[in-house]
Scaffold this motif. Structure first.
Motif, PDB file in Angstrom:
ATOM      1  N   ILE A 104       1.957   3.445  14.248  1.00  0.00           N
ATOM      2  CA  ILE A 104       1.142   4.517  14.710  1.00  0.00           C
ATOM      3  C   ILE A 104      -0.653   4.390  14.567  1.00  0.00           C
ATOM      4  O   ILE A 104      -1.244   4.071  15.473  1.00  0.00           O
ATOM      5  N   LEU A 105      -0.964   3.362  13.105  1.00  0.00           N
ATOM      6  CA  LEU A 105      -2.630   3.641  12.791  1.00  0.00           C
ATOM      7  C   LEU A 105      -2.745   2.256  13.868  1.00  0.00           C
ATOM      8  O   LEU A 105      -3.865   2.030  14.058  1.00  0.00           O
ATOM      9  N   LEU A 106      -1.559   1.459  14.259  1.00  0.00           N
ATOM     10  CA  LEU A 106      -1.813   0.156  15.037  1.00  0.00           C
ATOM     11  C   LEU A 106      -2.327   0.912  16.214  1.00  0.00           C
ATOM     12  O   LEU A 106      -2.471  -0.466  17.126  1.00  0.00           O
ATOM     13  N   ALA A 107      -1.528   1.756  16.881  1.00  0.00           N
ATOM     14  CA  ALA A 107      -1.713   2.076  18.654  1.00  0.00           C
ATOM     15  C   ALA A 107      -3.151   2.025  19.015  1.00  0.00           C
ATOM     16  O   ALA A 107      -4.114   2.032  18.147  1.00  0.00           O
ATOM     17  N   THR A 108      -3.333   0.994  19.741  1.00  0.00           N
ATOM     18  CA  THR A 108      -4.456   1.190  20.779  1.00  0.00           C
ATOM     19  C   THR A 108      -5.103   2.233  20.666  1.00  0.00           C
ATOM     20  O   THR A 108      -6.320   1.817  20.128  1.00  0.00           O
ATOM     21  N   GLY A 109      -4.438   3.125  20.879  1.00  0.00           N
ATOM     22  CA  GLY A 109      -5.483   4.229  20.969  1.00  0.00           C
ATOM     23  C   GLY A 109      -6.257   5.215  19.833  1.00  0.00           C
ATOM     24  O   GLY A 109      -7.859   5.232  19.337  1.00  0.00           O
ATOM     25  N   ASN A 110      -6.000   4.144  18.037  1.00  0.00           N
ATOM     26  CA  ASN A 110      -6.274   4.732  17.187  1.00  0.00           C
ATOM     27  C   ASN A 110      -7.180   2.904  16.451  1.00  0.00           C
ATOM     28  O   ASN A 110      -8.144   3.625  16.070  1.00  0.00           O
ATOM     29  N   MET A 111      -7.167   1.957  17.043  1.00  0.00           N
ATOM     30  CA  MET A 111      -7.959   0.961  17.266  1.00  0.00           C
ATOM     31  C   MET A 111      -8.834   1.666  17.485  1.00  0.00           C
ATOM     32  O   MET A 111      -9.688   1.170  17.527  1.00  0.00           O
ATOM     33  N   GLN A 112      -9.153   1.821  18.525  1.00  0.00           N
ATOM     34  CA  GLN A 112     -10.466   1.914  19.933  1.00  0.00           C
ATOM     35  C   GLN A 112     -10.779   3.227  18.792  1.00  0.00           C
ATOM     36  O   GLN A 112     -12.724   3.255  18.791  1.00  0.00           O
ATOM     37  N   GLN A 113     -10.712   4.154  18.609  1.00  0.00           N
ATOM     38  CA  GLN A 113     -11.148   5.536  17.621  1.00  0.00           C
ATOM     39  C   GLN A 113     -11.889   4.494  16.852  1.00  0.00           C
ATOM     40  O   GLN A 113     -13.093   4.944  15.962  1.00  0.00           O
ATOM     41  N   THR A 114     -10.975   3.426  16.081  1.00  0.00           N
ATOM     42  CA  THR A 114     -11.914   3.129  14.781  1.00  0.00           C
ATOM     43  C   THR A 114     -13.079   2.448  15.142  1.00  0.00           C
ATOM     44  O   THR A 114     -13.853   1.937  14.606  1.00  0.00           O
ATOM     45  N   ASP A 115     -12.966   1.009  16.633  1.00  0.00           N
ATOM     46  CA  ASP A 115     -13.553   0.361  17.362  1.00  0.00           C
ATOM     47  C   ASP A 115     -14.886   0.981  17.042  1.00  0.00           C
ATOM     48  O   ASP A 115     -16.759   0.695  16.995  1.00  0.00           O
ATOM     49  N   GLU A 116     -15.109   2.364  17.540  1.00  0.00           N
ATOM     50  CA  GLU A 116     -15.650   3.684  17.879  1.00  0.00           C
ATOM     51  C   GLU A 116     -16.583   4.343  16.661  1.00  0.00           C
ATOM     52  O   GLU A 116     -17.478   4.039  16.545  1.00  0.00           O
ATOM     53  N   GLU A 117     -16.013   4.241  15.619  1.00  0.00           N
ATOM     54  CA  GLU A 117     -16.639   4.220  14.224  1.00  0.00           C
ATOM     55  C   GLU A 117     -16.909   3.378  13.195  1.00  0.00           C
ATOM     56  O   GLU A 117     -18.456   3.843  13.095  1.00  0.00           O
ATOM     57  N   LYS A 118     -16.898   2.209  13.688  1.00  0.00           N
ATOM     58  CA  LYS A 118     -17.357   1.010  12.991  1.00  0.00           C
ATOM     59  C   LYS A 118     -18.899   1.277  13.536  1.00  0.00           C
ATOM     60  O   LYS A 118     -19.515   0.677  13.982  1.00  0.00           O
ATOM     61  N   THR A 149       1.029  -0.821  -0.051  1.00  0.00           N
ATOM     62  CA  THR A 149      -0.013  -0.106  -0.065  1.00  0.00           C
ATOM     63  C   THR A 149       0.616   1.414  -0.065  1.00  0.00           C
ATOM     64  O   THR A 149       0.429   2.520   0.111  1.00  0.00           O
ATOM     65  N   GLY A 150       2.075   1.397   0.217  1.00  0.00           N
ATOM     66  CA  GLY A 150       3.024   1.995   0.372  1.00  0.00           C
ATOM     67  C   GLY A 150       3.019   2.897   1.618  1.00  0.00           C
ATOM     68  O   GLY A 150       4.258   3.344   2.144  1.00  0.00           O
ATOM     69  N   VAL A 151       2.396   2.147   2.237  1.00  0.00           N
ATOM     70  CA  VAL A 151       2.255   3.027   3.786  1.00  0.00           C
ATOM     71  C   VAL A 151       3.887   2.133   4.438  1.00  0.00           C
ATOM     72  O   VAL A 151       4.525   1.131   4.303  1.00  0.00           O
ATOM     73  N   THR A 152       4.595   3.234   5.641  1.00  0.00           N
ATOM     74  CA  THR A 152       5.980   2.877   5.962  1.00  0.00           C
ATOM     75  C   THR A 152       5.421   1.771   7.172  1.00  0.00           C
ATOM     76  O   THR A 152       4.586   2.409   8.050  1.00  0.00           O
ATOM     77  N   VAL A 153       6.673   1.690   7.729  1.00  0.00           N
ATOM     78  CA  VAL A 153       6.633   0.739   9.121  1.00  0.00           C
ATOM     79  C   VAL A 153       5.620   2.046   9.859  1.00  0.00           C
ATOM     80  O   VAL A 153       4.874   1.509  10.697  1.00  0.00           O
ATOM     81  N   GLU A 154       6.684   2.608  10.200  1.00  0.00           N
ATOM     82  CA  GLU A 154       6.050   3.856  11.357  1.00  0.00           C
ATOM     83  C   GLU A 154       4.700   4.206  11.235  1.00  0.00           C
ATOM     84  O   GLU A 154       3.830   4.406  12.177  1.00  0.00           O
ATOM     85  N   GLU A 155       3.871   4.725  10.027  1.00  0.00           N
ATOM     86  CA  GLU A 155       2.927   4.635  10.130  1.00  0.00           C
ATOM     87  C   GLU A 155       2.005   3.808  10.119  1.00  0.00           C
ATOM     88  O   GLU A 155       0.834   3.847  10.962  1.00  0.00           O
ATOM     89  N   CYS A 156       2.355   2.101   9.453  1.00  0.00           N
ATOM     90  CA  CYS A 156       1.653   1.422  10.513  1.00  0.00           C
ATOM     91  C   CYS A 156       1.987   0.849  11.567  1.00  0.00           C
ATOM     92  O   CYS A 156       0.792   0.564  12.418  1.00  0.00           O
TER      93      CYS A 156
END
Length: 129
Positions: free
Chosen positions: A90-104, A81-88
């Motif tokens: 950040i995306l997979l950090a617990t805070g972001n995952m919780q935000q994604t769950d709330e959006e879902k 996808t072109g996403v770097t290790v650092e970007e991954c």
């Protein structure tokens, strides 16, 4: 021999990195919990399947020492996808995952409300016997 296995797993746990951004989902934390559970009596723990225990250790040690990363080097430090290790990371950090769950949940609730059939005239009448 059990004491040696126990010490090897302890050393592996010390070396295994912990990712504080993945609270409740960190592999290093999970590994430490499993070792504590498997070796409840420390060096005196009796291992029911020594061969399986040794295989598990060897597999984890290979992952920890990046054997496969070195054996199969990547041409780029990005995914398809072109996403770097650092970007991954950040995306997979617990805070972001919780935000994604709330959006879902928000999307799911919206869909349920939109497609659920609610009778507008009250509850259906009971059939008479």
């Amino acid at each position: 021999m059990s004491a040696t296995r126990y010490r090897r797993f302890l050393k592996l746990c010390e070396e295994w990195p912990k990712d504080e951004s993945k609270k409740g989902r960190d592999l290093g934390t999970f590994l430490r919990q499993r070792v504590a559970s498997a070796f409840r009596e420390g060096e005196n723990t009796q291992i029911s399947d020594p061969e399986k225990c040794d295989q598990m250790y060897e597999s984890l040690a290979r992952i920890n020492s990046n054997v496969y990363k070195e054996k199969f080097p990547r041409a780029k430090d990005t995914s398809f996808t072109g996403v770097t290790v650092e970007e991954c990371r950040i995306l997979l950090a617990t805070g972001n995952m919780q935000q994604t769950d709330e959006e879902k949940k928000g999307l799911w609730k919206t869909l349920m409300e939109r497609f659920s059939s609610k009778p507008e005239d009250g509850p259906p009448e009971k059939a008479e016997k």
